[in-house]
Design a protein around this motif. Sequence first.
Motif, PDB file in Angstrom:
ATOM      1  N   ASN A  32       0.781  -1.289  -0.059  1.00  0.00           N
ATOM      2  CA  ASN A  32      -0.004  -0.220  -0.005  1.00  0.00           C
ATOM      3  C   ASN A  32       0.801   1.300  -0.019  1.00  0.00           C
ATOM      4  O   ASN A  32       2.077   1.264   0.388  1.00  0.00           O
ATOM      5  CB  ASN A  32      -0.966   0.217   1.070  1.00  0.00           C
ATOM      6  N   TRP A  33       0.417   2.418  -0.366  1.00  0.00           N
ATOM      7  CA  TRP A  33       1.030   3.765  -0.413  1.00  0.00           C
ATOM      8  C   TRP A  33       0.157   4.751  -0.351  1.00  0.00           C
ATOM      9  O   TRP A  33      -0.937   4.774  -0.498  1.00  0.00           O
ATOM     10  CB  TRP A  33       1.989   3.988  -1.834  1.00  0.00           C
ATOM     11  N   ASP A  34       0.403   6.072  -0.096  1.00  0.00           N
ATOM     12  CA  ASP A  34      -0.241   7.116   0.449  1.00  0.00           C
ATOM     13  C   ASP A  34       0.506   8.233  -0.784  1.00  0.00           C
ATOM     14  O   ASP A  34       1.755   8.374  -0.311  1.00  0.00           O
ATOM     15  CB  ASP A  34      -0.293   7.559   1.572  1.00  0.00           C
ATOM     16  N   GLU A  35      -0.235   8.849  -1.457  1.00  0.00           N
ATOM     17  CA  GLU A  35       0.334   9.885  -2.433  1.00  0.00           C
ATOM     18  C   GLU A  35       0.889  10.994  -1.736  1.00  0.00           C
ATOM     19  O   GLU A  35       2.058  11.887  -2.131  1.00  0.00           O
ATOM     20  CB  GLU A  35      -0.800  10.311  -3.602  1.00  0.00           C
ATOM     21  N   ARG A  36       0.487  11.333  -0.603  1.00  0.00           N
ATOM     22  CA  ARG A  36       0.728  12.625   0.184  1.00  0.00           C
ATOM     23  C   ARG A  36       2.161  12.343   0.707  1.00  0.00           C
ATOM     24  O   ARG A  36       3.008  13.286   1.121  1.00  0.00           O
ATOM     25  CB  ARG A  36      -0.154  12.890   1.379  1.00  0.00           C
ATOM     26  N   THR A  37       2.728  10.855   1.015  1.00  0.00           N
ATOM     27  CA  THR A  37       3.838  10.609   1.803  1.00  0.00           C
ATOM     28  C   THR A  37       4.646   9.786   1.217  1.00  0.00           C
ATOM     29  O   THR A  37       5.984   9.490   1.616  1.00  0.00           O
ATOM     30  CB  THR A  37       3.548  10.050   3.163  1.00  0.00           C
ATOM     31  N   VAL A  38       4.545   9.228  -0.169  1.00  0.00           N
ATOM     32  CA  VAL A  38       5.301   8.076  -0.437  1.00  0.00           C
ATOM     33  C   VAL A  38       6.338   8.749  -1.258  1.00  0.00           C
ATOM     34  O   VAL A  38       6.410   9.751  -1.644  1.00  0.00           O
ATOM     35  CB  VAL A  38       4.489   7.285  -1.525  1.00  0.00           C
ATOM     36  N   THR A  39       7.542   8.103  -0.668  1.00  0.00           N
ATOM     37  CA  THR A  39       9.042   8.713  -1.538  1.00  0.00           C
ATOM     38  C   THR A  39       9.691   7.443  -2.284  1.00  0.00           C
ATOM     39  O   THR A  39       9.256   6.182  -1.941  1.00  0.00           O
ATOM     40  CB  THR A  39       9.921   9.184  -0.642  1.00  0.00           C
ATOM     41  N   TRP A  40      10.467   7.507  -2.853  1.00  0.00           N
ATOM     42  CA  TRP A  40      11.454   6.510  -3.226  1.00  0.00           C
ATOM     43  C   TRP A  40      11.764   5.540  -2.486  1.00  0.00           C
ATOM     44  O   TRP A  40      11.837   4.274  -2.412  1.00  0.00           O
ATOM     45  CB  TRP A  40      12.699   7.005  -4.337  1.00  0.00           C
ATOM     46  N   ASN A  41      12.415   6.076  -1.211  1.00  0.00           N
ATOM     47  CA  ASN A  41      12.862   5.428  -0.048  1.00  0.00           C
ATOM     48  C   ASN A  41      11.986   4.646   0.698  1.00  0.00           C
ATOM     49  O   ASN A  41      12.051   3.293   1.073  1.00  0.00           O
ATOM     50  CB  ASN A  41      13.827   6.281   0.754  1.00  0.00           C
ATOM     51  N   SER A  42      10.836   5.364   0.931  1.00  0.00           N
ATOM     52  CA  SER A  42       9.681   4.613   1.607  1.00  0.00           C
ATOM     53  C   SER A  42       9.001   3.531   0.709  1.00  0.00           C
ATOM     54  O   SER A  42       8.617   2.360   1.337  1.00  0.00           O
ATOM     55  CB  SER A  42       8.332   5.709   2.027  1.00  0.00           C
ATOM     56  N   TRP A  43       8.979   3.661  -0.475  1.00  0.00           N
ATOM     57  CA  TRP A  43       8.367   2.766  -1.355  1.00  0.00           C
ATOM     58  C   TRP A  43       9.365   1.252  -1.515  1.00  0.00           C
ATOM     59  O   TRP A  43       8.847   0.201  -1.404  1.00  0.00           O
ATOM     60  CB  TRP A  43       8.196   3.056  -2.659  1.00  0.00           C
ATOM     61  N   ALA A  44      10.633   1.848  -1.495  1.00  0.00           N
ATOM     62  CA  ALA A  44      11.577   0.896  -1.517  1.00  0.00           C
ATOM     63  C   ALA A  44      11.621  -0.060  -0.099  1.00  0.00           C
ATOM     64  O   ALA A  44      12.101  -1.154  -0.161  1.00  0.00           O
ATOM     65  CB  ALA A  44      13.004   1.296  -1.648  1.00  0.00           C
ATOM     66  N   ALA A  45      11.361   0.515   0.734  1.00  0.00           N
ATOM     67  CA  ALA A  45      11.139  -0.336   2.158  1.00  0.00           C
ATOM     68  C   ALA A  45       9.916  -0.964   2.308  1.00  0.00           C
ATOM     69  O   ALA A  45       9.890  -1.837   3.396  1.00  0.00           O
ATOM     70  CB  ALA A  45      11.456   0.952   3.413  1.00  0.00           C
ATOM     71  N   THR A  46       8.756  -0.590   1.520  1.00  0.00           N
ATOM     72  CA  THR A  46       7.578  -1.400   1.591  1.00  0.00           C
ATOM     73  C   THR A  46       7.644  -2.722   1.036  1.00  0.00           C
ATOM     74  O   THR A  46       8.160  -3.139   0.100  1.00  0.00           O
ATOM     75  CB  THR A  46       6.604  -0.532   0.557  1.00  0.00           C
ATOM     76  N   ARG A  47       7.241  -3.667   1.913  1.00  0.00           N
ATOM     77  CA  ARG A  47       6.830  -5.044   1.587  1.00  0.00           C
ATOM     78  C   ARG A  47       5.954  -5.166   0.419  1.00  0.00           C
ATOM     79  O   ARG A  47       4.726  -4.608   0.618  1.00  0.00           O
ATOM     80  CB  ARG A  47       6.646  -5.909   2.688  1.00  0.00           C
ATOM     81  N   LYS A  48       6.282  -5.520  -0.589  1.00  0.00           N
ATOM     82  CA  LYS A  48       5.316  -5.525  -1.859  1.00  0.00           C
ATOM     83  C   LYS A  48       5.648  -6.802  -2.849  1.00  0.00           C
ATOM     84  O   LYS A  48       6.532  -7.501  -2.983  1.00  0.00           O
ATOM     85  CB  LYS A  48       5.482  -4.089  -2.645  1.00  0.00           C
ATOM     86  N   THR A  49       4.485  -6.881  -3.733  1.00  0.00           N
ATOM     87  CA  THR A  49       4.630  -7.857  -4.670  1.00  0.00           C
ATOM     88  C   THR A  49       4.032  -7.012  -6.211  1.00  0.00           C
ATOM     89  O   THR A  49       2.935  -6.631  -6.147  1.00  0.00           O
ATOM     90  CB  THR A  49       3.589  -8.935  -4.372  1.00  0.00           C
ATOM     91  N   LEU A  50       4.894  -7.346  -7.065  1.00  0.00           N
ATOM     92  CA  LEU A  50       4.404  -6.699  -8.314  1.00  0.00           C
ATOM     93  C   LEU A  50       4.344  -7.850  -9.174  1.00  0.00           C
ATOM     94  O   LEU A  50       5.052  -8.789  -9.136  1.00  0.00           O
ATOM     95  CB  LEU A  50       5.521  -5.645  -9.012  1.00  0.00           C
ATOM     96  N   VAL A  51       3.577  -7.826 -10.285  1.00  0.00           N
ATOM     97  CA  VAL A  51       3.258  -8.731 -11.572  1.00  0.00           C
ATOM     98  C   VAL A  51       3.303  -7.750 -12.825  1.00  0.00           C
ATOM     99  O   VAL A  51       2.412  -6.844 -12.925  1.00  0.00           O
ATOM    100  CB  VAL A  51       2.133  -9.416 -11.265  1.00  0.00           C
ATOM    101  N   ARG A  52       4.200  -8.136 -13.654  1.00  0.00           N
ATOM    102  CA  ARG A  52       4.321  -7.347 -14.956  1.00  0.00           C
ATOM    103  C   ARG A  52       2.962  -7.540 -15.669  1.00  0.00           C
ATOM    104  O   ARG A  52       2.957  -8.811 -15.990  1.00  0.00           O
ATOM    105  CB  ARG A  52       5.496  -7.652 -15.803  1.00  0.00           C
ATOM    106  N   LEU A  53       2.370  -6.609 -16.285  1.00  0.00           N
ATOM    107  CA  LEU A  53       1.308  -6.737 -17.230  1.00  0.00           C
ATOM    108  C   LEU A  53       1.411  -6.639 -18.481  1.00  0.00           C
ATOM    109  O   LEU A  53       0.670  -7.083 -19.474  1.00  0.00           O
ATOM    110  CB  LEU A  53       0.162  -5.752 -16.761  1.00  0.00           C
TER     111      LEU A  53
END
Length: 744
Positions: A111-132
């Motif tokens: 998850n992310w919040d546009e008001r606070t998300v940065t490169w570093n905070s997103w890098a630290a977020t546990r996430k799963t991505l799938v290429r579409l």
Amino acid sequence: MAVMNGKVVGNILSIALSLFTGSALRAEIVRLDVIADAEIDQHINWRNAAKGTAKSMRIQQYANGEQSQVLLKWDVSGIDPGAPIQSAAIELVLHEFPDITVDVYGIVAGNWDERTVTWNSWAATRKTLVRLGAYTVFGKPGAVNLFASPSLTPKLTAFVQKWVAGRQPNYGLLLKWTDPRGGGDSFSAKEHGDSPWNPPRLVLSDDRNDGVARFPVPTRPSAPFPPGQTVADTVNSPKWKRIKKTAQWRRRRIIFNNDGDDIWAPVPATPEAFLASRTSGLLESQMDTLFCCTGRTTTLWHETKVGSFLNLGAAKRFIVNEGRDCLQIQLDFCRDNGIEAFWSMRMNDVHDSYRNAPALASQKLALQLFSTYKQTHPTYLMGQPDDSQKYPIQSTRSMWSALNYTIPEVREHVFHLVQEVCQGYDLDGLELDFERSPVYFTSTLDMLPAQPEQRDSMTELVRRIRKMTQQAGVQRGRPMLVAVRVPLTVSAAEFLGLDVERWLREDLVDLLIAGGGCFPMAMPIRELVRLGHQYDVPVYPCIDNSAMYKGGFWGGGRGPDLLDLSSPEAWRGAAMNIWNSAADGVYLFNCFEPASSIWRELGDSATLANKDKIYAIDYLDRNKTLGEAKPSLWSKGFLPITLKTSAPVSIDLPVGEQIQQNNLAELTLWLHFNANTPPGHLLVHLNGKQLALGNRTQGWLGFPLQAEHIKQGDNRIEVTLDPPPTSERPSRMLDGVQLLVRYH
């Protein structure tokens, strides 16, 4: 939009569509504005900076490998979970000229919040991505890009369907670009607020006819016009012009004209087999646009009441068993896969002339193609059936069955043939193919130019077709583009009665297809490219496969051939010259092998770079050239050329790349002369530098080169003959020029 119990059950845009059967279809589109968007930037100055309130967002890769990416999220909770979503696309407004291909990832977790998300905070977020999938950005600043492509649309649609059905948490999408060359593009964010810089949108379409999807439309923006507004008011409005210009300048790496005989060669058992023969195998290729040909001017194999329907192959069986003709099957396939679709009208096809020419058509096929219209109106033709026996195929008079466009009734009939398709099918555009076959007035049979009044009559026909397509476009809510395939030079077009410059000046055409592709290795394409761009019209030069694999089929033979001009290397050379001319894409004709590497290489100079190539000069035997090819030929630049005693003769070899020495394995210029000419009696210069002979094989002389010998563009070859001491001095000619470029 109707809302019941908090669920979207209606639509914000309903377009009435009709098949040739007359049955109405309803296309429902929902455009959802983004609820959150943010750029995250890896640059050292921005890694901890939140950029979610900026008016624009940038997707890029810096030269050092760092990136900026974009996060997007939409609220789909108002969509009825039971609503059938046929396709999904992303709509972004471009801020600058494009140079990137965007990779789209679905965020399965994170998850992310546009008001606070940065490169570093997103890098630290546990996430799963799938290429579409991926989409290549096109157009000019302000262009609306709808991210839909064969690789992206199916997976993006399935991912969004999971959001709507509640089977997948909605964390949005991530857009990025990875390329070691660097670069990037910017797009408007929801905070911009000023039209036309619209926010990022998710475009969902539901197209239903008894539960069967027929017209997915998210890749085709529409501009509904106010009730009571005239066609002229609409097409001259800023909104309509912007949407038309966006469609006009969309990316077309490769345009494929399918030639039309795939309905019977071979006879397909099912629509799937029909598409597999030439089309569906191109889904993961660089083919962005399909030009569907379904006839030979007055004889057609799509369902028609104006022309003569010809039941060849599966033409009628598809209509009876599938409820769709071959044209509709191809259009449906293109809609389902985000491919642009044009119908191609051959303005004067003469296959029905060749009753005594098996190389061009069997006698049986020629008779089948001879339409009821031509049988009923023999005086509308340029000759008599006996001419097929009287004249060889090398004579222009062999084209006896061509329609005579001097006759007003002929132009009227052609207009109605075109009108029937434009009003009966949901096309992205129409091609008027004036190159297959290039004869419109009887003077052409004698190789004499058309008269000014004849050019005026052809311009009036094109003008009338343009007006009709504008009306059809306004009625459905989006433009219908007009492409024309014309000779490579303005003078050759005028000779036939085609005033191309006037058509451009009057805004009668949207795309220029350059040439018949019959002599593809050294085409003089820059003139038409410059002219098209002068009027803000994209240009796509043609390569005809029959000029490659049949050994100079149109020109009466290819002459001496040391290197294989049907090889991938030769295709690359021809295509690289097209890209070097500043053309906007490559148009392929008579290409029937979807598995061939050409579909995955020719559409981008980057995929051609550092690959082996052959550059060559085309061979033309004017005595043996097909009569059908002669009217639109240009006057110079062909082999052979006759050598002169003690005086240089010259010819230009176009090379579409700047060759670099550091990764070069071989660079050899091969020349062939028609008579045994001792090398000691030849002086060969390339761009002013004398060359030293290296190898000799099969009558060819090989000159090893360094990269510095070749320049990007035209390379002047000069040959001087110092005749050997002999009483007989046969006429000597340079009849073969081939350049081999091999890389490590």
